[in-house]
Design a protein around this motif. Structure first.
Motif, mmCIF file in Angstrom:
data_model
loop_
_atom_site.group_PDB
_atom_site.id
_atom_site.type_symbol
_atom_site.label_atom_id
_atom_site.label_comp_id
_atom_site.label_asym_id
_atom_site.label_seq_id
_atom_site.Cartn_x
_atom_site.Cartn_y
_atom_site.Cartn_z
ATOM 1 N N LEU A 1 -31.406 -37.586 -42.706
ATOM 2 C CA LEU A 1 -30.569 -37.718 -41.837
ATOM 3 C C LEU A 1 -31.222 -38.932 -40.885
ATOM 4 O O LEU A 1 -32.462 -38.887 -40.616
ATOM 5 C CB LEU A 1 -30.137 -36.819 -40.971
ATOM 6 N N TYR A 2 -30.254 -39.904 -40.303
ATOM 7 C CA TYR A 2 -30.481 -41.004 -39.475
ATOM 8 C C TYR A 2 -31.235 -40.404 -38.371
ATOM 9 O O TYR A 2 -31.046 -39.404 -37.666
ATOM 10 C CB TYR A 2 -29.330 -41.473 -39.118
ATOM 11 N N GLU A 3 -32.742 -40.856 -38.263
ATOM 12 C CA GLU A 3 -33.212 -40.584 -36.675
ATOM 13 C C GLU A 3 -33.988 -39.325 -36.908
ATOM 14 O O GLU A 3 -34.758 -38.959 -35.953
ATOM 15 C CB GLU A 3 -32.572 -40.907 -35.488
ATOM 16 N N PHE A 4 -34.110 -38.574 -37.866
ATOM 17 C CA PHE A 4 -34.666 -37.442 -38.080
ATOM 18 C C PHE A 4 -36.210 -37.514 -38.224
ATOM 19 O O PHE A 4 -36.668 -38.525 -39.136
ATOM 20 C CB PHE A 4 -34.295 -36.476 -39.391
ATOM 21 N N ILE B 1 -18.779 -22.879 -32.105
ATOM 22 C CA ILE B 1 -18.903 -24.184 -31.688
ATOM 23 C C ILE B 1 -20.087 -24.709 -32.434
ATOM 24 O O ILE B 1 -21.118 -24.132 -32.434
ATOM 25 C CB ILE B 1 -19.035 -24.393 -30.254
ATOM 26 N N THR B 2 -19.877 -25.871 -33.138
ATOM 27 C CA THR B 2 -21.086 -26.486 -33.600
ATOM 28 C C THR B 2 -21.836 -27.376 -32.762
ATOM 29 O O THR B 2 -21.348 -27.750 -31.860
ATOM 30 C CB THR B 2 -20.728 -27.132 -35.216
ATOM 31 N N ASN B 3 -23.081 -27.817 -33.314
ATOM 32 C CA ASN B 3 -23.586 -28.834 -32.438
ATOM 33 C C ASN B 3 -23.213 -30.078 -33.055
ATOM 34 O O ASN B 3 -22.573 -30.067 -33.963
ATOM 35 C CB ASN B 3 -25.333 -28.949 -32.897
ATOM 36 N N PRO B 4 -23.532 -31.099 -32.357
ATOM 37 C CA PRO B 4 -22.901 -32.543 -32.830
ATOM 38 C C PRO B 4 -23.372 -32.687 -34.371
ATOM 39 O O PRO B 4 -24.295 -32.459 -34.622
ATOM 40 C CB PRO B 4 -23.410 -33.501 -31.965
ATOM 41 N N GLN B 5 -22.268 -33.368 -35.137
ATOM 42 C CA GLN B 5 -22.722 -33.702 -36.418
ATOM 43 C C GLN B 5 -22.324 -35.091 -36.594
ATOM 44 O O GLN B 5 -21.583 -35.740 -35.857
ATOM 45 C CB GLN B 5 -21.356 -32.863 -37.540
ATOM 46 N N LEU B 6 -23.154 -35.774 -37.664
ATOM 47 C CA LEU B 6 -23.089 -37.066 -37.572
ATOM 48 C C LEU B 6 -22.154 -37.255 -38.701
ATOM 49 O O LEU B 6 -21.612 -36.454 -39.459
ATOM 50 C CB LEU B 6 -24.386 -37.635 -38.543
ATOM 51 N N GLU B 7 -21.199 -38.484 -38.110
ATOM 52 C CA GLU B 7 -20.006 -38.435 -38.958
ATOM 53 C C GLU B 7 -20.199 -38.908 -40.664
ATOM 54 O O GLU B 7 -19.469 -38.664 -41.306
ATOM 55 C CB GLU B 7 -19.344 -40.011 -38.369
ATOM 56 N N ASN C 1 -37.101 -29.386 -42.131
ATOM 57 C CA ASN C 1 -37.895 -30.481 -42.463
ATOM 58 C C ASN C 1 -37.359 -30.939 -43.837
ATOM 59 O O ASN C 1 -37.035 -32.102 -43.796
ATOM 60 C CB ASN C 1 -39.107 -30.297 -42.391
ATOM 61 N N ASN C 2 -36.958 -30.090 -44.886
ATOM 62 C CA ASN C 2 -36.580 -30.824 -45.947
ATOM 63 C C ASN C 2 -34.887 -30.818 -46.245
ATOM 64 O O ASN C 2 -34.629 -31.515 -46.940
ATOM 65 C CB ASN C 2 -37.047 -29.732 -46.968
ATOM 66 N N THR C 3 -34.276 -30.079 -45.338
ATOM 67 C CA THR C 3 -32.863 -30.158 -45.312
ATOM 68 C C THR C 3 -32.405 -31.412 -44.664
ATOM 69 O O THR C 3 -31.439 -32.251 -44.710
ATOM 70 C CB THR C 3 -32.027 -29.042 -44.698
ATOM 71 N N PHE C 4 -33.093 -31.765 -43.444
ATOM 72 C CA PHE C 4 -32.571 -32.772 -42.421
ATOM 73 C C PHE C 4 -33.366 -34.262 -42.671
ATOM 74 O O PHE C 4 -32.940 -35.131 -42.065
ATOM 75 C CB PHE C 4 -32.531 -32.338 -41.038
ATOM 76 N N ASN C 5 -34.180 -34.170 -43.473
ATOM 77 C CA ASN C 5 -35.258 -35.362 -43.631
ATOM 78 C C ASN C 5 -34.393 -36.422 -44.031
ATOM 79 O O ASN C 5 -34.927 -37.882 -43.853
ATOM 80 C CB ASN C 5 -36.100 -35.224 -44.524
#
Length: 159
Positions: free
Chosen positions: A12-15, A125-131, A6-10
């Motif tokens: 990011l777009y649409e999180f 393999i990673t999950n999709p990453q935001l550009e 929650n604190n790492t991805f907060n």
């Protein structure tokens, strides 16, 4: 771990932060399948989690061979694939913002890479990453990477 997410991805777009109910459901659904070999954590001097990586051996080959069916032979393909795969799927990597760029991710990758070497895993393999998520993209700067897929969302306003 979910506090770190929650604190790492907060930013990011649409999180959307995970709720207690979602967290409970994820723990119930996925905890039995976690392979401790591919779960790396870093804690601070007070034993608080500051970063982690959650990875799983890929079962994609088993899914292909089984045709996606959970028949007895299909399950055998999945189990065989889990133990014989050469691919690791990087599901989640999170480091608290105040610990980013301090070497925590290097410690996490060191642990995961050790396990990959010991278990003959040769690719990840990673999950999709935001550009525009540069902190996530920079994690892989020291690796030989190949982008094989791109996903985008577009908006069109209709009058």
């Amino acid at each position: 771990m979910f506090y770190v997410i929650n604190n790492t991805f907060n930013k990011l777009y649409e999180f959307t932060p995970l709720t207690k109910e979602q967290i409970d459901k994820y723990v119930q659904s996925y905890a039995p399948f976690i392979n401790k070999k591919y779960f790396a954590t870093v804690v601070d001097s007070n034993d608080n989690l500051v970063g982690f990586a959650l990875c799983f051996p890929s079962i994609n080959n088993g899914l292909i061979k089984s045709g996606g069916k959970f028949t007895p032979s299909g399950i055998c393909h999945l189990i065989s694939s889990y133990f014989k795969t050469k691919t690791l799927e990087l599901w989640l990597i999170g480091v608290l913002p105040e610990y980013q760029s301090t070497g925590v991710s290097a410690l996490i990758f060191h642990r995961i890479i050790q396990q990959c070497i010991e278990n003959n895993i040769t690719r990840a393999i990673t999950n999709p990453q935001l550009e525009d998520n540069l902190s996530a993209l920079q994690l892989f700067d020291d690796f030989s990477i190949k982008q094989y897929q791109r996903r985008r969302c577009y908006k069109k306003f209709i009058n």
